[in-house]
Design an enzyme around this catalytic site. Sequence first.
Site, PDB file in Angstrom:
ATOM      1  CD  GLU A 156      -2.890   1.251   0.183  1.00 48.59           C
ATOM      2  OE1 GLU A 156      -3.037   0.248  -0.542  1.00 48.59           O
ATOM      3  OE2 GLU A 156      -3.509   2.312   0.009  1.00 48.59           O
ATOM      4  CG  ASP A 157       1.574   2.966   3.315  1.00 54.04           C
ATOM      5  OD1 ASP A 157       0.568   3.275   2.658  1.00 54.04           O
ATOM      6  OD2 ASP A 157       1.584   2.840   4.552  1.00 54.04           O
TER       7      ASP A 157
END
Length: 728
Positions: free
Chosen positions: A83-84
């Site tokens: 996600e990051d």
Amino acid sequence: MRTLETFEFHYDTLKAALEKRALCDDMQIIEQAIAYANDKHQHQKRKDGSPYIIHPLAVAAIVAEFGLDTDAILAALLHDCIEDTDASHSDIASLFGETVAELVEGVTKLTRANFSSTEQAQMENLRKMFMAMSKDIRVVLIKIADRLHNMRTMQYQTPAKQVSKCRETMDIYAPLAHRLGMQKIKWELEDISLRYLVPDDYNTITNYLNEHQQQDEAFMNTIQSNISDRLSAVGIRNTSYGRIKHVYSIYRKMQTQCKRIEELYDLYAFRVIVDSIPDCYNVLGHIHDLFNLVPGRFKDYISTPKPNMYQSLHTTVIGKQGIPFEVQIRTWDMHETAEYGIAAHWKYKQGSGGGSEKDFEWVRRLLESQQDSDADEYIESLKIDMFDDEVFVFTPKGRIVSLPAGSTPIDFAYAIHSGVGNAMIGAKVNNRIANIDASLNNGDIVEILTSKSAKGPSRDWLNICKSNQARTKIKQWFKKEKREENVNHGRASFEAEMRRTGLPLSLTIDPEISPQLLKKLSFDNWEDMYAAIGYGGLTALKAVGRIRDEINRAMKSQANEKSAQVVAKPVEGENRHSVNGVIVEDIDSCLIKFAKCCTPVPGDAIAGFITKGFGVSVHRADCPNAANRHEQPQAARWVRVRWANQDNQPFETTLELDCITRDGLLLDVATVMSTSRVRLKELNGKDLPGGKSVFTVRFEVRNVDELEVIRTKLLNIRDVVGSRRGQN
Ligand code: MN
């Protein structure tokens, strides 16, 4: 609030949990994952300014405490990487294995999904979807651990975020923890949420508990030693402790019982944990011997576990102090289950992939053993791998839509509204253009692209869509929309063909002729026939060919009898100029005269003939001179005429009477005419051979009804044997 937000604290917690479960051999790969995650997140900081790695490390420690396996711990360490950071599924798969990559992928999906909803009705769906999205229960457990750590560090968030996150926790995560039997986690999630959602009440309760802490502790110590002294004396190995019930449960009690905290009595709970089930019942006997039983509060959750597999004996008693308290008696196994629920039953499977049948053994056992309604609810939310028949997706606004598994954007569009489906020209899934026949996955955000100029569904869609709803709506569209189009198109070509052939369209609406024509065409109604032409199942040429003879025959017989009724039928709302009480269709102003041969009066069916130089001559439709009006070459000179609604204007008409000659007959006819109060214009008698005579009576009437009254009177005269309209 925890103050130990340090790398060392979480690292030690993780290590201790692994040591406890003899998983120290896995520490090497776990170290690798910590280093990898630390590297990937190196430019990120937590809201409190600390290094980001503290968060995944803390989540991994929680997951380890749950009792999950090494794959789950690795996935927890890497749970924010996809996600990051720039880490990909395949990066993680190559370093830590496909299972770990899939777990991380699953957590990422849940992170991206928008579970905030203001609609209460959607909550159960959201929870279901949460479960359904996670093919592997470990994904849910990692996500719960992730949320738990975020809640523990909630003080660093903005007030708005605190409220929305806590709301979401109460709506989704706490009920899930409850369903999964993770009581300890549920309590913590609830207490932190309450602190931010209802700070006043939260503070009231915690302040009260703080103020009474010494008192409470003294009380609990007394009871605890009463219990342990007795159990030691009789030789039952046990661990016992007292506690204050959690803040949120006190808050709920205050709400439901409308009481202030001072008025609540059962704030205390004691636990006695023993080695075996017989010990549990043994302990129960000693508790009831030590204290006074509060009737009706004993519950045996050992013989009848709660739907979430919780087992214990509960009883409420009162000691010398007069304060009631609850005692929960359980084995260590039961205790593990009560604290960590499904996670406590996690079987560590060396080397084997997750998500297999075995993973759900515990759930299955649960499904089989529980039959009550509470269990049904639990089963509904725990179907995990039994959700194969459903897929849950979102609208761009976050509304959740449940569809049959394998559904496509077409199904989604029709689930939103048939208008959306019919106007669909494309779809976006997760913000990317997707084929309208693509299979949707749990958690997909689906947006339907529509256009006003969309041509509507294609017939292929019927084979693509999975939901009955979509199929029905598409079929409806074809039946309705296409039919309209076909009928219009078919009607136009039919009418063009009729005009080309020179046949009147009026007969297709004639109530007497129309059924015959339809019979010839083998259709029940004209719309169906038009639709057939529109579809191309029948050509207009063929259709007109089939009815041509019938129409000609009908026109002929109508000319003799009835067709003029159609011709003369007044057109409603039309107010055209009339001459001599007659309106000529299509000709606004012309000379009108009434044919001597038939002398029509209002009420008679009539037809007009354009004479050469004398305007329109009006005949009765049944006049022999009008009989051939539909035939060429004269047809063009016959025009449609009708009576204007002028009741008071007199019309001249003629009757011929067939009589048997006798004296006084002329006088009798004259008498009838004078008593009928009509204006007599002419009365002639003419003798015929053979004792017969013909009387011609010319008079004025206002309409055919008046005329018929006079005719009847005349026919009642002795020796008048017949009558005829007009003059031969
Ligand atoms: Mn996270």
